[in-house]
Design a protein around this motif. Structure first.
Motif, PDB file in Angstrom:
ATOM      1  N   UNK A 107       0.833  -1.219   0.000  1.00  0.00           N
ATOM      2  CA  UNK A 107       0.000   0.000   0.000  1.00  0.00           C
ATOM      3  C   UNK A 107       0.857   1.254   0.000  1.00  0.00           C
ATOM      4  N   UNK A 108       1.906   1.279   0.837  1.00  0.00           N
ATOM      5  CA  UNK A 108       2.775   2.459   0.887  1.00  0.00           C
ATOM      6  C   UNK A 108       3.529   2.638  -0.426  1.00  0.00           C
ATOM      7  N   UNK A 109       3.955   1.538  -1.044  1.00  0.00           N
ATOM      8  CA  UNK A 109       4.629   1.628  -2.342  1.00  0.00           C
ATOM      9  C   UNK A 109       3.664   2.160  -3.398  1.00  0.00           C
ATOM     10  N   UNK A 110       2.427   1.715  -3.326  1.00  0.00           N
ATOM     11  CA  UNK A 110       1.378   2.176  -4.247  1.00  0.00           C
ATOM     12  C   UNK A 110       1.158   3.681  -4.083  1.00  0.00           C
ATOM     13  N   UNK A 111       1.036   4.132  -2.844  1.00  0.00           N
ATOM     14  CA  UNK A 111       0.831   5.556  -2.570  1.00  0.00           C
ATOM     15  C   UNK A 111       2.029   6.391  -3.000  1.00  0.00           C
ATOM     16  N   UNK A 112       3.217   5.823  -2.876  1.00  0.00           N
ATOM     17  CA  UNK A 112       4.448   6.547  -3.216  1.00  0.00           C
ATOM     18  C   UNK A 112       4.567   6.790  -4.714  1.00  0.00           C
ATOM     19  N   UNK A 113       4.125   5.801  -5.519  1.00  0.00           N
ATOM     20  CA  UNK A 113       4.332   5.852  -6.969  1.00  0.00           C
ATOM     21  C   UNK A 113       3.130   6.413  -7.721  1.00  0.00           C
ATOM     22  N   UNK A 114       1.959   6.345  -7.107  1.00  0.00           N
ATOM     23  CA  UNK A 114       0.716   6.629  -7.822  1.00  0.00           C
ATOM     24  C   UNK A 114       0.681   8.026  -8.446  1.00  0.00           C
ATOM     25  N   UNK A 115       1.329   8.984  -7.820  1.00  0.00           N
ATOM     26  CA  UNK A 115       1.279  10.369  -8.318  1.00  0.00           C
ATOM     27  C   UNK A 115       2.372  10.706  -9.324  1.00  0.00           C
ATOM     28  N   UNK A 116       3.257   9.756  -9.590  1.00  0.00           N
ATOM     29  CA  UNK A 116       4.364  10.031 -10.514  1.00  0.00           C
ATOM     30  C   UNK A 116       4.358   9.080 -11.708  1.00  0.00           C
ATOM     31  N   UNK A 117       3.207   8.491 -12.003  1.00  0.00           N
ATOM     32  CA  UNK A 117       3.105   7.576 -13.132  1.00  0.00           C
ATOM     33  C   UNK A 117       1.813   7.833 -13.895  1.00  0.00           C
ATOM     34  N   UNK A 118       1.837   7.509 -15.180  1.00  0.00           N
ATOM     35  CA  UNK A 118       0.642   7.667 -16.009  1.00  0.00           C
ATOM     36  C   UNK A 118      -0.111   6.352 -16.139  1.00  0.00           C
ATOM     37  N   UNK A 119       0.417   5.313 -15.524  1.00  0.00           N
ATOM     38  CA  UNK A 119      -0.237   4.002 -15.597  1.00  0.00           C
ATOM     39  C   UNK A 119      -1.561   4.017 -14.835  1.00  0.00           C
ATOM     40  N   UNK A 120      -2.585   3.347 -15.361  1.00  0.00           N
ATOM     41  CA  UNK A 120      -3.839   3.205 -14.612  1.00  0.00           C
ATOM     42  C   UNK A 120      -3.575   2.470 -13.300  1.00  0.00           C
ATOM     43  N   UNK A 121      -4.401   2.707 -12.305  1.00  0.00           N
ATOM     44  CA  UNK A 121      -4.189   2.122 -10.981  1.00  0.00           C
ATOM     45  C   UNK A 121      -4.109   0.599 -11.001  1.00  0.00           C
ATOM     46  N   UNK A 122      -4.981  -0.033 -11.807  1.00  0.00           N
ATOM     47  CA  UNK A 122      -4.991  -1.494 -11.790  1.00  0.00           C
ATOM     48  C   UNK A 122      -3.697  -2.090 -12.353  1.00  0.00           C
ATOM     49  N   UNK A 123      -3.102  -1.410 -13.346  1.00  0.00           N
ATOM     50  CA  UNK A 123      -1.838  -1.906 -13.888  1.00  0.00           C
ATOM     51  C   UNK A 123      -0.680  -1.596 -12.951  1.00  0.00           C
ATOM     52  N   UNK A 124      -0.739  -0.466 -12.273  1.00  0.00           N
ATOM     53  CA  UNK A 124       0.317  -0.102 -11.331  1.00  0.00           C
ATOM     54  C   UNK A 124       0.364  -1.090 -10.174  1.00  0.00           C
TER      55      UNK A 124
END
Length: 233
Positions: A107-124
Protein backbone atom coordinates in the motif's frame (compact mmCIF):
# COMPACT_ATOMS: atom_id res chain seq x y z
CA UNK A 1 5.78 -30.40 5.61
CA UNK A 2 3.52 -29.57 2.69
CA UNK A 3 5.44 -28.38 -0.36
CA UNK A 4 5.16 -24.92 -1.84
CA UNK A 5 3.20 -26.53 -4.67
CA UNK A 6 0.58 -27.87 -2.28
CA UNK A 7 0.26 -24.57 -0.43
CA UNK A 8 0.02 -22.64 -3.69
CA UNK A 9 -2.68 -24.89 -5.14
CA UNK A 10 -4.73 -24.86 -1.93
CA UNK A 11 -4.57 -21.05 -1.69
CA UNK A 12 -5.51 -20.76 -5.37
CA UNK A 13 -8.61 -22.91 -4.88
CA UNK A 14 -9.70 -20.97 -1.80
CA UNK A 15 -9.13 -17.62 -3.51
CA UNK A 16 -11.22 -18.71 -6.51
CA UNK A 17 -14.07 -19.57 -4.15
CA UNK A 18 -14.13 -15.95 -3.01
CA UNK A 19 -13.21 -13.99 -6.14
CA UNK A 20 -12.15 -14.08 -9.79
CA UNK A 21 -10.17 -10.85 -9.35
CA UNK A 22 -6.58 -11.68 -10.48
CA UNK A 23 -5.11 -9.29 -7.91
CA UNK A 24 -6.87 -11.00 -5.00
CA UNK A 25 -5.95 -14.45 -6.30
CA UNK A 26 -2.30 -13.44 -6.79
CA UNK A 27 -2.02 -11.97 -3.28
CA UNK A 28 -3.54 -15.11 -1.77
CA UNK A 29 -0.99 -17.26 -3.57
CA UNK A 30 1.84 -15.01 -2.39
CA UNK A 31 0.48 -15.07 1.17
CA UNK A 32 0.41 -18.87 1.18
CA UNK A 33 4.14 -18.96 0.53
CA UNK A 34 5.19 -16.46 3.20
CA UNK A 35 5.11 -18.49 6.48
CA UNK A 36 7.82 -20.99 5.46
CA UNK A 37 10.42 -18.25 5.38
CA UNK A 38 11.02 -19.26 9.00
CA UNK A 39 12.58 -22.52 7.75
CA UNK A 40 16.34 -22.97 8.05
CA UNK A 41 16.72 -23.60 4.31
CA UNK A 42 15.35 -20.09 3.69
CA UNK A 43 17.88 -18.28 5.91
CA UNK A 44 19.79 -16.99 2.88
CA UNK A 45 16.59 -15.41 1.56
CA UNK A 46 15.91 -13.89 4.98
CA UNK A 47 19.34 -12.20 4.93
CA UNK A 48 18.59 -10.83 1.46
CA UNK A 49 15.23 -9.56 2.72
CA UNK A 50 16.90 -7.67 5.58
CA UNK A 51 19.58 -6.21 3.28
CA UNK A 52 16.91 -5.17 0.76
CA UNK A 53 14.96 -3.45 3.52
CA UNK A 54 18.03 -1.54 4.66
CA UNK A 55 18.82 -0.43 1.09
CA UNK A 56 15.23 0.74 0.54
CA UNK A 57 15.26 2.56 3.87
CA UNK A 58 18.54 4.36 3.14
CA UNK A 59 17.54 5.26 -0.43
CA UNK A 60 14.15 6.68 0.54
CA UNK A 61 15.63 8.50 3.54
CA UNK A 62 18.24 10.20 1.33
CA UNK A 63 15.54 11.17 -1.19
CA UNK A 64 13.42 12.57 1.65
CA UNK A 65 10.62 10.13 0.81
CA UNK A 66 8.60 7.94 3.20
CA UNK A 67 11.16 5.40 4.36
CA UNK A 68 8.74 3.24 6.35
CA UNK A 69 8.61 0.68 3.52
CA UNK A 70 12.24 -0.22 4.17
CA UNK A 71 11.68 -0.55 7.91
CA UNK A 72 8.74 -2.90 7.38
CA UNK A 73 10.81 -5.10 5.04
CA UNK A 74 13.56 -5.25 7.68
CA UNK A 75 10.92 -6.07 10.31
CA UNK A 76 9.68 -9.02 8.22
CA UNK A 77 13.21 -10.32 7.77
CA UNK A 78 14.00 -10.06 11.49
CA UNK A 79 10.68 -11.79 12.34
CA UNK A 80 11.56 -14.77 10.13
CA UNK A 81 15.12 -14.86 11.46
CA UNK A 82 14.07 -15.23 15.10
CA UNK A 83 11.01 -17.44 14.52
CA UNK A 84 11.23 -21.19 14.99
CA UNK A 85 9.76 -23.23 12.17
CA UNK A 86 6.03 -23.78 12.51
CA UNK A 87 5.78 -21.55 15.52
CA UNK A 88 4.98 -17.81 15.47
CA UNK A 89 4.72 -17.45 11.67
CA UNK A 90 2.30 -20.38 11.63
CA UNK A 91 -0.01 -18.96 14.29
CA UNK A 92 -3.03 -16.67 14.20
CA UNK A 93 -1.16 -13.74 15.85
CA UNK A 94 1.74 -14.34 13.46
CA UNK A 95 -0.26 -14.35 10.23
CA UNK A 96 -2.18 -11.24 11.31
CA UNK A 97 1.13 -9.41 11.73
CA UNK A 98 2.58 -10.85 8.51
CA UNK A 99 -0.53 -9.96 6.50
CA UNK A 100 -0.58 -6.43 7.92
CA UNK A 101 3.15 -5.83 7.38
CA UNK A 102 3.13 -7.18 3.81
CA UNK A 103 -0.01 -5.18 3.00
CA UNK A 104 1.65 -2.01 4.33
CA UNK A 105 4.65 -2.54 2.05
CA UNK A 106 2.35 -2.85 -0.95
CA UNK A 107 0.00 0.00 0.00
CA UNK A 108 2.77 2.46 0.89
CA UNK A 109 4.63 1.63 -2.34
CA UNK A 110 1.38 2.18 -4.25
CA UNK A 111 0.83 5.56 -2.57
CA UNK A 112 4.45 6.55 -3.22
CA UNK A 113 4.33 5.85 -6.97
CA UNK A 114 0.72 6.63 -7.82
CA UNK A 115 1.28 10.37 -8.32
CA UNK A 116 4.36 10.03 -10.51
CA UNK A 117 3.11 7.58 -13.13
CA UNK A 118 0.64 7.67 -16.01
CA UNK A 119 -0.24 4.00 -15.60
CA UNK A 120 -3.84 3.20 -14.61
CA UNK A 121 -4.19 2.12 -10.98
CA UNK A 122 -4.99 -1.49 -11.79
CA UNK A 123 -1.84 -1.91 -13.89
CA UNK A 124 0.32 -0.10 -11.33
CA UNK A 125 -0.81 -2.33 -8.47
CA UNK A 126 -0.36 -5.36 -10.74
CA UNK A 127 3.30 -4.44 -11.28
CA UNK A 128 3.81 -3.94 -7.54
CA UNK A 129 2.22 -7.34 -6.79
CA UNK A 130 4.52 -8.93 -9.36
CA UNK A 131 7.52 -7.31 -7.64
CA UNK A 132 6.24 -8.57 -4.28
CA UNK A 133 6.08 -12.10 -5.69
CA UNK A 134 9.84 -11.97 -6.33
CA UNK A 135 10.36 -11.57 -2.58
CA UNK A 136 8.33 -14.57 -1.46
CA UNK A 137 7.75 -17.08 -4.26
CA UNK A 138 9.93 -20.03 -5.19
CA UNK A 139 11.90 -19.48 -8.42
CA UNK A 140 10.21 -22.44 -10.10
CA UNK A 141 6.81 -21.11 -9.12
CA UNK A 142 7.70 -17.61 -10.37
CA UNK A 143 8.24 -18.88 -13.90
CA UNK A 144 4.60 -20.00 -13.95
CA UNK A 145 3.08 -17.32 -11.73
CA UNK A 146 4.36 -14.19 -13.53
CA UNK A 147 3.16 -15.00 -17.09
CA UNK A 148 -0.20 -16.36 -15.90
CA UNK A 149 -0.72 -13.34 -13.66
CA UNK A 150 -0.05 -10.77 -16.38
CA UNK A 151 -2.10 -12.71 -18.94
CA UNK A 152 -5.07 -12.66 -16.54
CA UNK A 153 -4.52 -8.94 -15.87
CA UNK A 154 -4.54 -8.14 -19.60
CA UNK A 155 -7.57 -10.32 -20.35
CA UNK A 156 -9.60 -9.06 -17.36
CA UNK A 157 -8.95 -5.36 -17.69
CA UNK A 158 -11.88 -4.05 -15.64
CA UNK A 159 -10.92 -4.87 -12.06
CA UNK A 160 -9.74 -3.02 -8.97
CA UNK A 161 -8.74 -3.73 -5.40
CA UNK A 162 -9.17 -1.82 -2.14
CA UNK A 163 -6.75 -1.58 0.78
CA UNK A 164 -8.90 -3.87 2.92
CA UNK A 165 -9.07 -6.44 0.10
CA UNK A 166 -5.26 -6.43 -0.06
CA UNK A 167 -5.07 -7.28 3.65
CA UNK A 168 -7.83 -9.91 3.44
CA UNK A 169 -6.34 -11.59 0.35
CA UNK A 170 -2.93 -11.89 2.03
CA UNK A 171 -4.55 -13.13 5.24
CA UNK A 172 -6.52 -15.77 3.29
CA UNK A 173 -3.30 -17.08 1.75
CA UNK A 174 -1.46 -17.08 5.07
CA UNK A 175 -4.38 -18.75 6.83
CA UNK A 176 -4.60 -21.41 4.11
CA UNK A 177 -0.97 -22.27 4.87
CA UNK A 178 -1.57 -23.08 8.52
CA UNK A 179 -4.81 -24.92 7.69
CA UNK A 180 -2.94 -27.22 5.31
CA UNK A 181 -0.07 -27.70 7.77
CA UNK A 182 -2.59 -28.69 10.44
CA UNK A 183 -3.38 -31.81 8.39
CA UNK A 184 0.18 -33.06 8.99
CA UNK A 185 1.03 -35.19 12.05
CA UNK A 186 3.14 -32.37 13.55
CA UNK A 187 0.14 -30.01 13.65
CA UNK A 188 0.43 -26.25 14.21
CA UNK A 189 0.81 -24.07 17.30
CA UNK A 190 -2.19 -21.93 16.49
CA UNK A 191 -1.69 -19.33 19.24
CA UNK A 192 2.10 -19.25 19.55
CA UNK A 193 3.83 -17.67 21.39
CA UNK A 194 0.87 -17.26 23.80
CA UNK A 195 0.20 -21.01 23.89
CA UNK A 196 2.21 -24.04 22.75
CA UNK A 197 -0.88 -26.21 22.27
CA UNK A 198 -0.90 -27.94 18.88
CA UNK A 199 -3.93 -28.23 16.59
CA UNK A 200 -4.48 -30.95 14.02
CA UNK A 201 -6.95 -32.23 11.41
CA UNK A 202 -10.10 -31.26 13.31
CA UNK A 203 -9.04 -27.62 13.15
CA UNK A 204 -8.28 -27.95 9.44
CA UNK A 205 -11.65 -29.55 8.65
CA UNK A 206 -13.57 -26.95 10.69
CA UNK A 207 -11.62 -24.12 9.03
CA UNK A 208 -12.29 -25.40 5.52
CA UNK A 209 -16.02 -25.70 6.31
CA UNK A 210 -16.13 -22.13 7.67
CA UNK A 211 -14.22 -20.79 4.65
CA UNK A 212 -16.63 -22.49 2.24
CA UNK A 213 -19.63 -21.02 4.10
CA UNK A 214 -18.04 -17.55 4.04
CA UNK A 215 -17.29 -17.92 0.34
CA UNK A 216 -20.92 -18.84 -0.38
CA UNK A 217 -22.11 -15.82 1.58
CA UNK A 218 -19.73 -13.56 -0.36
CA UNK A 219 -20.88 -15.11 -3.61
CA UNK A 220 -24.60 -14.93 -2.74
CA UNK A 221 -25.39 -11.96 -5.04
CA UNK A 222 -23.50 -13.60 -7.91
CA UNK A 223 -25.20 -16.97 -7.38
CA UNK A 224 -28.59 -15.28 -7.11
CA UNK A 225 -28.05 -13.44 -10.41
CA UNK A 226 -27.10 -16.73 -12.08
CA UNK A 227 -30.22 -18.39 -10.70
CA UNK A 228 -32.37 -15.45 -11.82
CA UNK A 229 -30.89 -15.62 -15.33
CA UNK A 230 -31.59 -19.34 -15.48
CA UNK A 231 -35.21 -18.84 -14.42
CA UNK A 232 -35.73 -16.04 -16.92
CA UNK A 233 -34.20 -18.16 -19.65
Amino acid sequence: MSSYKGHTLFALILALLFSFNPLIIALSVIGANIPDFDHKVRKEHVYKLIILGLLVFISLYILNLPYYIGLIIVFLGVTFYFSEHRSFTHSIPGIIILASATALILIWAWQLIINVTVLPNNYLISILIALLSFLFLNKRLLSIFIPLFFISVVLLQSFEITYIQIVLALFLGLFSHIVLDATNPAGVKLFAPISSREYYKNFAIASIFILIVLALLCRAPFLFSLFESFINY
